[in-house]
Design a protein around this motif. Structure first.
Motif, PDB file in Angstrom:
ATOM      1  N   LEU A  58      31.267  58.372 -21.098  1.00 38.57           N
ATOM      2  CA  LEU A  58      32.395  57.445 -20.992  1.00 38.57           C
ATOM      3  C   LEU A  58      33.165  57.481 -22.306  1.00 38.57           C
ATOM      4  O   LEU A  58      32.851  58.259 -23.203  1.00 38.57           O
ATOM      5  CB  LEU A  58      31.901  56.039 -20.653  1.00 38.57           C
ATOM      6  N   LEU A 114      29.130  55.701  -9.364  1.00 40.91           N
ATOM      7  CA  LEU A 114      29.186  57.104  -9.771  1.00 40.91           C
ATOM      8  C   LEU A 114      28.356  57.344 -11.024  1.00 40.91           C
ATOM      9  O   LEU A 114      28.444  56.577 -11.985  1.00 40.91           O
ATOM     10  CB  LEU A 114      30.630  57.513 -10.087  1.00 40.91           C
ATOM     11  N   ASP A 123      35.294  49.159 -12.989  1.00 40.37           N
ATOM     12  CA  ASP A 123      36.726  49.151 -12.665  1.00 40.37           C
ATOM     13  C   ASP A 123      36.898  48.270 -11.441  1.00 40.37           C
ATOM     14  O   ASP A 123      36.323  48.548 -10.391  1.00 40.37           O
ATOM     15  CB  ASP A 123      37.168  50.586 -12.397  1.00 40.37           C
ATOM     16  N   THR A 131      32.137  51.704  -5.133  1.00 43.40           N
ATOM     17  CA  THR A 131      31.659  53.057  -5.379  1.00 43.40           C
ATOM     18  C   THR A 131      30.830  53.042  -6.655  1.00 43.40           C
ATOM     19  O   THR A 131      31.205  52.417  -7.642  1.00 43.40           O
ATOM     20  CB  THR A 131      32.841  54.040  -5.553  1.00 43.40           C
ATOM     21  N   GLU A 145      30.687  51.386 -17.090  1.00 44.40           N
ATOM     22  CA  GLU A 145      32.067  50.911 -17.020  1.00 44.40           C
ATOM     23  C   GLU A 145      32.316  50.397 -15.612  1.00 44.40           C
ATOM     24  O   GLU A 145      31.916  51.026 -14.635  1.00 44.40           O
ATOM     25  CB  GLU A 145      33.053  52.027 -17.336  1.00 44.40           C
ATOM     26  N   TYR A 197      30.848  53.105 -13.060  1.00 45.84           N
ATOM     27  CA  TYR A 197      30.525  54.383 -13.685  1.00 45.84           C
ATOM     28  C   TYR A 197      29.296  54.169 -14.558  1.00 45.84           C
ATOM     29  O   TYR A 197      29.277  53.257 -15.399  1.00 45.84           O
ATOM     30  CB  TYR A 197      31.680  54.863 -14.569  1.00 45.84           C
ATOM     31  N   VAL A 254      28.054  59.634 -14.235  1.00 48.87           N
ATOM     32  CA  VAL A 254      28.980  60.460 -15.014  1.00 48.87           C
ATOM     33  C   VAL A 254      28.287  60.994 -16.267  1.00 48.87           C
ATOM     34  O   VAL A 254      27.257  60.472 -16.693  1.00 48.87           O
ATOM     35  CB  VAL A 254      30.253  59.666 -15.411  1.00 48.87           C
ATOM     36  N   VAL A 291      34.637  50.162  -8.766  1.00 51.96           N
ATOM     37  CA  VAL A 291      34.021  51.449  -9.073  1.00 51.96           C
ATOM     38  C   VAL A 291      33.148  51.221 -10.300  1.00 51.96           C
ATOM     39  O   VAL A 291      33.624  50.704 -11.313  1.00 51.96           O
ATOM     40  CB  VAL A 291      35.059  52.555  -9.364  1.00 51.96           C
TER      41      VAL A 291
END
Length: 62
Positions: A43, A38, A53, A36, A51, A6, A40, A4
């Motif tokens: 953070l 995303l 993950d 994924t 970021e 971000y 945002v 993921v």
């Protein structure tokens, strides 16, 4: 493997640029499975813009 990413942005061009940078990096193989991306609002740290993950399952060794 699952990733993921971000990115602090709502701009699709910025998100796409971050995606391309990861695909051009030594980590590119990690993004060939479930990934994924995303956008945002913020953070955890001041000035942090991205970021990553990563979750990986390793086979059991006998």
């Amino acid at each position: 493997m699952r990733t993921v990413i971000y990115v602090v942005s709502a701009d699709q061009a910025v998100l796409a640029q971050a995606w391309r940078r990861f695909l051009a990096s030594p980590l590119a193989a990690a993004f060939t499975t479930a990934s994924t991306l995303l956008g945002v609002a913020q953070l955890g740290f001041t000035g942090q813009l991205v970021e990553l993950d990563v979750t990986s399952a390793l086979p059991e060794t006998p």
